[in-house]
Design an enzyme around this catalytic site. Structure first.
Site, short mmCIF file in Angstrom:
data_model
loop_
_atom_site.label_atom_id
_atom_site.label_comp_id
_atom_site.label_asym_id
_atom_site.label_seq_id
_atom_site.Cartn_x
_atom_site.Cartn_y
_atom_site.Cartn_z
N GLY A 115 -17.46 -44.80 80.35
CA GLY A 115 -18.26 -46.02 80.41
C GLY A 115 -17.67 -47.11 81.28
O GLY A 115 -18.21 -48.21 81.37
N LYS A 121 -31.60 -46.67 88.48
CA LYS A 121 -32.53 -47.48 87.69
C LYS A 121 -31.94 -47.55 86.29
O LYS A 121 -31.46 -46.54 85.76
CB LYS A 121 -33.90 -46.78 87.66
CG LYS A 121 -34.90 -47.42 86.74
CD LYS A 121 -35.65 -48.50 87.45
CE LYS A 121 -36.49 -49.32 86.47
NZ LYS A 121 -36.74 -50.67 86.98
N LYS A 137 -19.15 -42.85 73.42
CA LYS A 137 -19.71 -42.17 72.25
C LYS A 137 -18.88 -42.44 70.98
O LYS A 137 -17.66 -42.49 71.04
CB LYS A 137 -19.74 -40.66 72.51
CG LYS A 137 -20.67 -40.29 73.66
CD LYS A 137 -20.39 -38.90 74.18
CE LYS A 137 -21.16 -38.67 75.46
NZ LYS A 137 -20.70 -37.48 76.19
N ARG A 143 -15.98 -40.01 65.62
CA ARG A 143 -14.70 -40.20 66.32
C ARG A 143 -13.95 -41.32 65.63
O ARG A 143 -14.38 -42.48 65.67
CB ARG A 143 -14.93 -40.58 67.78
CG ARG A 143 -15.63 -39.53 68.59
CD ARG A 143 -15.61 -39.92 70.04
NE ARG A 143 -16.41 -39.01 70.85
CZ ARG A 143 -16.37 -38.96 72.18
NH1 ARG A 143 -15.57 -39.79 72.84
NH2 ARG A 143 -17.13 -38.12 72.85
N LYS A 201 -22.93 -47.95 89.17
CA LYS A 201 -22.05 -46.95 88.53
C LYS A 201 -20.94 -46.51 89.47
O LYS A 201 -21.17 -46.30 90.66
CB LYS A 201 -22.85 -45.70 88.16
CG LYS A 201 -23.69 -45.87 86.92
CD LYS A 201 -24.47 -44.60 86.68
CE LYS A 201 -24.28 -44.09 85.27
NZ LYS A 201 -25.15 -42.93 85.00
N ARG A 245 -15.89 -29.51 82.15
CA ARG A 245 -14.74 -29.26 81.27
C ARG A 245 -15.25 -29.18 79.83
O ARG A 245 -16.42 -29.42 79.58
CB ARG A 245 -13.77 -30.45 81.38
CG ARG A 245 -14.50 -31.76 81.14
CD ARG A 245 -13.61 -32.94 80.89
NE ARG A 245 -14.33 -34.19 80.92
CZ ARG A 245 -15.01 -34.72 79.93
NH1 ARG A 245 -15.10 -34.08 78.77
NH2 ARG A 245 -15.63 -35.89 80.05
#
Ligand code: ADP
Length: 456
Positions: free
Chosen positions: A165, A201, A237, A338, A158, A292
């Site tokens: 993402g 993980k 999302k 969305r 990451k 935020r």
């Protein structure tokens, strides 16, 4: 209270903030790029100042120009919305140094919690469970390989400064590690100007459950319960809802306690969100904090009846939170789709162009947050999300039926959108049963591709 606020953003969130300000009798200053001259937020604000060319780095990320705009218009505070400069501690600090108020938590808290690997350490220290992973950033592939071996595959690489993402890579086995490590670093550098990465993980098929938090500068911390954001494509999302169907009361309460614990530990003083992944046995792990307002905040507003933007502004002006934990009650269900200008049939490629006909749904319990209007042109320079459709119902099924009806009414002619794809999801048996996790959309798309319904 502030007399004038500058909104350092564009799109639907700028419109949303302007609306809150108007209801609070606060004058508004919009900023815009040369590509956004016709934008709705420019038309709705009391004043508007051009801060640069269409490229975001020249305008919506241009700190100097934004601060100059605030100075010449006499704004007392800056609301950063989401994205752009909203989680930039340097910007938050500069705003303060210019004698203005940043509508968000303190710059130090943003610095601590906005950086993902540092946030993991703060969270661990506060006694909140995090996904097993590396202690900090991993500079070399050799070092990272060792940690991956300890954690056990699959692992997730990451980006420390990541978002949306991007800069994430799942590694199934040791052989693929080095290549994917370099890919994640390259993507992180390109998107965030920072190539630091860390390891976690990889939790198989979890739910994404997040808690809304509000704090003030008087030591009051209140959570506004959870949102289920497991309907995601490529870790982004698509549909969010509240409450999370099937989450046990015991786990909900335990997670809420962790949220307040972390708020206290960081003296959190505005709106924020703690994101967790939750496995089948309801083991939960902190993944990140957003310091935020979030895209999906309306879902929480609908079920709690609390206007989060107004609360952000009041708290930033020094007021105490206007509600206590006991006042926060969840009423019914809410859901948000969305709507993006993109083509689900062709790998969700962005679609740009002019909106011709536009019909927006309405009726009891339907809310539309958008910046589009007939003849508005969708720019290739910015995010493809053009509209949020939010509905509120008594039960989850009520809410699903309302969302289906609202999606049927919504007509956006001129660009391709994902609204039909939302409609399919709203009819999928697993979605209706509430039996879904973060792998749901990917699997559904595979099924559709196998049947030749979409081009994979
Ligand atoms: P971003 O800031 O880019 O949105 P997040 O850390 O919030 O990144 O993660 C985005 C999504 O990726 C999560 O909602 C979840 O679906 C998935 N994810 C993140 N961490 C893990 C993990 N350790 N195991 C499995 N899935 C994960």
């Amino acid at each position: 209270m502030f007399k004038k606020i500058l909104i350092a953003n564009r799109g639907e969130i700028a419109v949303r903030i302007i609306r809150a300000c108007k209801e609070m009798d606060i004058a508004t200053v919009a900023i815009y790029s040369t590509g956004d001259k016709e934008a709705l937020h420019v038309q709705l604000a009391d004043e508007a100042i051009c801060v640069g060319s269409a490229r975001a780095t020249e305008s919506y990320l241009n700190m100097e120009n934004i601060l100059s705009a605030a100075a010449v218009t006499g704004a007392q505070a800056i609301h950063p919305g989401y994205g752009f400069l909203s989680e930039n501690p340097k910007f938050a600090r500069l705003v303060k140094e210019c004698g203005l108020v940043f509508i968000g938590p303190d710059a130090d808290v943003i610095e601590e919690m906005g950086n993902k690997s540092r946030a993991r350490q703060v969270t661990l220290a506060a006694g909140v469970p995090v996904v097993p992973g590396s202690e900090g950033n991993l500079a070399t592939v050799e070092e990272a390989l060792k940690v991956a071996d300890d954690i056990g595959y699959p692992v997730l690489i990451k980006a420390t400064s990541g978002g949306g993402g991007k800069g994430m890579r799942v590694v199934e086995n040791k052989e693929d590690f080095a290549d994917l490590f370099h890919m994640a670093k390259t993507e992180a550098r390109a998107n965030f100007g920072d190539d630091s990465v860390y390891l976690e993980k990889y939790v198989a098929n979890p739910k994404h459950i997040e808690f809304q938090l509000m704090g003030d500068s008087h030591g009051n911390y209140v959570h506004l319960f959870e949102r289920d954001c497991s309907v995601q494509r490529n870790h982004q999302k698509m549909i969010e809802e509240a409450p999370c169907r099937g989450l046990s009361e015991k786990t909900r309460n335990a997670m809420a306690e962790e949220v307040i614990k972390l708020a206290r530990a960081t003296k959190y003083n505005n709106a924020g969100t703690l994101e967790f992944i939750v496995d089948k046995d309801e083991n939960y792990y902190f993944i990140e904090m957003n310091t935020r307002i979030q895209v999906e905040h309306p879902v929480t507003e609908m079920v709690t009846g609390i206007d989060l933007i107004k609360e952000q502004i009041k708290v930033a002006a020094g007021a105490k939170l206007s509600f206590t934990q006991e006042d926060v009650k969840v009423n019914g269900y809410a859901m948000e789709c969305r709507v993006n200008a993109e083509d689900p049939m062709n790998q969700f490629r962005p679609s740009t162009g002019k909106i011709n006909q536009l019909i927006l749904p309405g009726g009891f319990g339907v809310r539309v947050d958008t910046m589009i209007y007939p003849n508005y042109s969708i720019s290739p320079f910015y995010d493809s999300m053009i509209l949020k459709l939010i509905v509120h119902g008594k039960t989850r099924l009520d809410t699903i039926k309302k969302m289906r009806r609202a999606l049927e009414e919504l007509i956006i002619d001129g660009v391709t959108t994902n609204n039909e794809f939302h409609y399919y999801i709203l009819h999928h048996v697993d979605f209706v049963k509430g039996d879904f996790d973060t792998s749901f959309v990917g699997k559904f798309l595979e099924e559709l591709a196998e049947e030749g319904e979409v081009n994979a």
